[in-house]
Design a protein around this motif. Structure first.
Motif, short mmCIF file in Angstrom:
data_model
loop_
_atom_site.label_atom_id
_atom_site.label_comp_id
_atom_site.label_asym_id
_atom_site.label_seq_id
_atom_site.Cartn_x
_atom_site.Cartn_y
_atom_site.Cartn_z
N ILE A 428 0.60 -6.25 2.04
CA ILE A 428 0.22 -7.02 0.79
C ILE A 428 -0.89 -7.86 1.34
N TYR A 429 -0.22 -8.64 2.47
CA TYR A 429 -1.27 -9.38 3.30
C TYR A 429 -2.54 -9.02 3.58
N LYS A 430 -2.45 -7.74 3.98
CA LYS A 430 -3.61 -7.02 4.42
C LYS A 430 -4.44 -6.48 3.53
N ALA A 431 -3.97 -6.41 2.27
CA ALA A 431 -4.75 -5.77 1.19
C ALA A 431 -5.95 -6.59 1.01
N GLN A 432 -5.99 -7.75 1.20
CA GLN A 432 -7.19 -8.65 0.81
C GLN A 432 -7.66 -9.39 2.12
N GLN A 433 -9.00 -10.01 2.24
CA GLN A 433 -9.34 -10.90 3.30
C GLN A 433 -8.57 -12.15 3.18
N ARG A 434 -8.13 -12.57 4.33
CA ARG A 434 -7.66 -13.83 4.14
C ARG A 434 -8.46 -15.05 4.77
N SER A 435 -8.64 -16.23 4.33
CA SER A 435 -9.37 -17.27 4.74
C SER A 435 -8.21 -18.52 4.82
N TYR A 436 -8.58 -19.21 5.67
CA TYR A 436 -7.67 -20.21 6.19
C TYR A 436 -7.26 -21.10 5.11
N ARG A 437 -8.03 -21.00 3.92
CA ARG A 437 -8.12 -21.77 2.83
C ARG A 437 -6.91 -21.27 1.95
N ASP A 438 -6.55 -20.02 2.10
CA ASP A 438 -5.54 -19.31 1.51
C ASP A 438 -4.16 -19.50 1.88
N LEU A 439 -4.21 -20.04 3.22
CA LEU A 439 -2.81 -20.06 4.05
C LEU A 439 -2.12 -21.34 3.78
N PRO A 440 -0.76 -21.34 3.56
CA PRO A 440 -0.11 -20.26 3.87
C PRO A 440 0.25 -19.38 2.66
N VAL A 441 0.17 -18.04 2.59
CA VAL A 441 0.61 -16.97 1.88
C VAL A 441 2.11 -16.77 1.87
N ARG A 442 2.54 -16.98 0.66
CA ARG A 442 4.03 -16.89 0.59
C ARG A 442 4.48 -15.71 -0.28
N LEU A 443 4.98 -14.70 0.32
CA LEU A 443 5.08 -13.42 -0.71
C LEU A 443 6.67 -13.43 -0.67
N ALA A 444 7.42 -13.24 -2.15
CA ALA A 444 8.90 -13.56 -1.95
C ALA A 444 9.31 -12.27 -2.96
N GLU A 445 10.30 -11.79 -2.57
CA GLU A 445 10.95 -10.67 -3.48
C GLU A 445 12.51 -10.32 -2.99
N PHE A 446 13.17 -9.84 -3.95
CA PHE A 446 14.65 -9.69 -3.74
C PHE A 446 14.56 -8.28 -3.60
N GLY A 447 14.44 -8.15 -2.06
CA GLY A 447 14.11 -6.75 -1.46
C GLY A 447 15.46 -5.99 -1.13
N THR A 448 15.78 -4.82 -1.60
CA THR A 448 16.89 -3.94 -1.23
C THR A 448 16.65 -3.43 0.02
N VAL A 449 17.44 -3.48 0.92
CA VAL A 449 17.18 -2.83 2.38
C VAL A 449 18.64 -1.99 2.69
N TYR A 450 18.56 -1.07 3.57
CA TYR A 450 19.37 -0.13 3.93
C TYR A 450 19.53 -0.19 5.55
N ARG A 451 20.90 -0.33 5.82
CA ARG A 451 21.02 -0.19 7.29
C ARG A 451 22.34 0.49 7.46
N PHE A 452 22.27 1.35 8.51
CA PHE A 452 23.45 2.24 8.72
C PHE A 452 24.69 1.45 9.64
#
Length: 752
Positions: A428-452
RNA sequence: GCUGCUGUAGCUCAGUGGUAGAGCACUUCAUUGGUAAUGAAGAGGUCAUGGGUUCAACCCCCAUCAGCAGCUCCA
């Protein structure tokens, strides 16, 4: 002469060679009787230890059963007594290590006939005999060769091995004799076995020799000991109490979550009440994040293998993942083949079997007409397999074979159940050009992960195979790192504080020097680790360094809390990462129009929703604060004559945003109250004749300890609503007991 | 993954080589009771799963699955 400085400030002179016991006797007979050990210049020693000529002045203290150090000495000696009993009952037993623990002690042994729980009473009976005989512990020293010979003579091969591996660097070895029993041991010990007041053998389990999984497994006999029976009884009662608040027990009783054998081990099924608690926590943190400039995102549960090859997760942590999902049905087999070859465990016979299999796929006619495998037709399988078969046969050596298998597999479409959310967020970060003006970009998700996770590790909600992190990834310029770290640490601390989770410790987890399990350049690691230490130091936090506890891409700050049976769990985490931005070639445009590399922070203040909720259940013993309680209040009617009025109250309160139910069963009021109380409903609202005529409810506050005081009086409905809403908005904590349920906590909580 | 223990009704647990029991919960009926248990009746189990031994297995043996304690591991 040697000068002893006593704790009361006075001083005493003794001749070199005098014993601690002599000093205790000279101070007082009762002290000498009560003495367990002595502390000389901060070191705990035997009462029989002689003072050396040097140093000429030492601090000196007699330790009695009132000093915490004595308990440790007692338990260590108890381990000897237990080992002695086992040696009598199981001749030929090999002894390994027998240390004291925070709440007891163990001895690792290897006996010709395995010990089982059925033997515990015999062992205890034998220990009782040893205690009754009250023989002294006698220390003696031997040179390394003599000591080794002694162990060898006693047929204690593990001790011999230990001397050869570790102890030979010391000038002498110390032993302790107790009757017929001699053990290589550093000490110190209680003066005689009679000091052991009460003990109990608790459990038996396997443990690897020297904690090394590649070495043989011994039997570890756990037990505990105290100076008095009363203390032992109190400890056992505490254990029972702790068991009652175990989240696995409460989760079942309060219908919060379940784990079904059919759905799979390590998979939490959130029941409506547990889901309500989780949902409230999620809403709470989501609101916080929105205020702090985070952007919510959503990503899927699986991702292409290439994504995880780039991030490093797939190659670095194969063992801890569910196997990849490939479109071509042959891939699983080829994958196994490759793994065997990589580990140099591909026997020739096995290799031939794989080749034969491939060859058999290249033969025969292709089926006519419709294909029944929609994802991957037989025609494709045959063509793919034939290509590999031809190439593999051409390979000149193992390297060539590896390359052909790898290239082939890389060309196959495959997916991984995601073990982490970061690669998706990076996309998602890479999906668009990022300028120093945009930072910090903070992407949040309740993300479900799987570990064996290994099957033996799974348990309750605290160690599972599928879990949801309150995850976020922050992308920033290097000079924003400090501020973002601070603000994330503060977020974690704020959450812990709001929930009253005060029994935690902080660990800065760094890499293990020389280990191959980390990606990236050492100087980047150096830099990241230093930054973290600087930040926590600056915030004046107590912390310890956890060597080898880092993530594979970077060091982290972990917040660790204890559950009610004393096990520690990592909850919140803040991780600094200079590596994944490199691996994914992340960029932002600087003010002088250069392409620069951002830095990442991975952070999850709760850790995982599963583990966090598990710990919370134990922390509150199932009695959640009002703002988290799945059922905040229950209306209890005195008789069903008042059901109509009660239902109108229920409706009013629900409309006011409160989670209220009504118990309209034709039960007696006492029974309904009992049920509500056992189900940990925070407030019971009693409704009868008086309340109906007054437009009121009688409020029963279940957080009041004294049962008779729970009835806090009758109030108008509007007033009760106001009262509950205030408590909710304040997130008031009711009824919190300590997270460790009073278990002894003798370990240092923090070390700087 | 390893070592040991365990698996009987929704829950907590008894039990025996001759095809199962208690308490609570559940359903129905009666009871309309003021701050922790009203009474009665009823329903509910392929005794984890798959093999084996036996005339006969819930019970004995083996395997598998799952849970628990611990060890090892834990991005």
């Amino acid at each position: 002469m040697i000068t002893l400085k006593l704790p009361d400030g006075s001083a005493r002179q003794v001749a070199p060679g005098a014993r601690a016991r002599d000093v205790a006797e000279s101070i007082g007979k009762r002290l000498a009787q009560a003495a367990i050990a002595a502390k000389v210049n901060g070191e705990v020693v035997d009462l029989a230890r002689e003072f050396p000529a040097e140093p000429a002045e030492v601090s000196f203290q007699v330790l009695t059963d009132r000093d915490p150090e004595s308990l440790e000495v007692l338990r260590h000696s108890s381990a000897h007594i237990m080992a002695r009993a086992v040696m009598r009952l199981f001749p030929g037993t090999q002894l390994a290590f027998g240390p004291a623990l925070a709440n007891g002690f163990y001895y690792d042994i290897e006996s010709p006939t395995p010990i089982t729980e059925a033997d515990f009473s015999r062992i205890e009976a034998e220990m009782k005999k040893i205690v009754a005989a009250a023989e002294p512990f006698e220390r003696f020293e031997r040179s390394v060769p003599e000591g080794r010979a002694l162990c060898s003579e006693m047929k204690q091969e593990l001790k011999v091995e230990h001397i050869d591996e570790e102890l030979k660097k010391y000038p002498t070895l110390s032993f302790y004799r107790q009757g017929e029993f001699i053990d290589l041991c550093r000490g110190p010990h209680i003066p005689n076995a009679g000091k052991l007041g009460a003990f109990k053998v608790l459990s038996i389990a396997g443990a690897y020799w020297k904690n090394d999984a590649s070495r043989k497994q011994l039997q570890r006999l756990y037990a505990t000991a105290f100076f008095t029976q009363k203390e032992l009884d109190a400890y056992l009662a505490q254990l029972e109490e702790a068991k009652k608040r175990d989240h696995r027990v409460l989760g079942k009783q309060l219908k919060l979550f379940t784990i079904s054998q059919e759905a799979g081990q390590g998979m939490i099924l959130w029941m409506p009440k547990g889901a309500m608690v989780r949902s409230l926590l999620e809403t709470f943190i989501k609101d916080e994040l929105m205020q702090r400039g985070y952007s919510p995102v959503y990503t899927p549960h699986i991702g292409r293998l290439d994504l995880y090859r780039t991030s490093g997760h797939f190659p670095y942590y194969r063992d801890a993942q569910y196997p990849p999902v490939y479109m071509n049905p042959m891939c699983q087999t080829i994958d196994t083949w490759l793994t065997l070859l990589e580990k140099k465990k591909l026997m020739q016979e096995r290799e031939q079997a794989f080749l034969n299999l491939l060859e058999s796929f290249t033969k025969g006619e292709l089926p006519e007409g419709e294909d029944d495998n929609a994802q991957y037709t037989w025609g494709q399988v045959v063509l793919d397999v034939r290509a590999l078969w031809l190439e593999y046969r051409e390979a000149k050596d193992d390297e060539g074979k590896l390359t052909s298998l790898r290239n082939w597999l890389h060309g196959q479409e495959g997916y991984l159940l995601k073990p982490m959310n970061c690669p998706h967020h990076i996309q998602i970060y890479k999906a668009q050009q990022r300028s120093y003006r945009d930072l910090p970009v903070r992407l949040a998700e309740f993300g479900t992960v799987y570990r064996f996770e290994q099957s033996g590790e799974l348990g309750g909600m605290t160690r599972v195979r599928g879990f949801t992190q309150d995850d976020a990834h922050l992308f920033m310029t290097p000079d924003q790192v400090h501020e973002e770290l601070v603000s994330n640490i503060e977020l974690v601390l704020m959450i812990l504080k709001i929930l009253g989770l005060n029994d935690y410790r902080v660990r800065v987890s760094v890499r293990e020097p020389g280990s191959s399990k980390y990606v990236g350049e050492p100087d980047l690691w150096e830099k990241a680790e230093k930054t973290l230490v600087d930040v926590v130091s600056q915030l004046k936090m107590n912390f310890s360094i956890g060597v080898g506890e880092a993530a594979f891409y970077g060091p982290k700050i972990d917040f660790i809390v204890k559950d009610c049976i004393g096990r520690e769990w990592q909850l919140g985490t803040v991780q600094l990462d200079y590596n994944l931005p490199n691996r994914f070639d992340l960029e932002y445009t600087s003010s002088d129009n250069r392409r620069l590399r951002p830095v990442m922070i991975h952070r999850a203040p709760f850790g995982s929703m599963e583990r966090f909720c598990g710990i919370l259940i134990e922390h509150f013993a199932g009695a959640f604060p009002l703002w988290l309680a799945p059922e905040q209040a229950r209306i209890v009617t005195v008789s069903d004559k008042f059901n109509d009025y009660a239902k109108s109250v229920e409706k009013t309160m629900k409309a006011a945003g409160l989670r209220v139910t009504g118990d309209y069963r034709p039960e007696k009021i006492g029974a309904k109250i009992r049920d509500g109380s056992l189900e940990k409903v925070p407030y019971l609202l009693i409704v009868g004749e008086k309340e109906q005529s007054a437009g009121a409810v009688s409020l029963r506050d279940e957080s009041i300890k004294e049962m008779k005081a729970r009835d806090v009086g009758s109030f108008p409905v509007a007033e009760v609503i106001e009262r509950l809403r205030t408590e909710v908005s304040e997130k008031r904590i009711r009824n919190v007991s300590t997270a460790s349920a009073g278990l002894a906590d003798t370990e240092e909580k923090y070390s700087a």
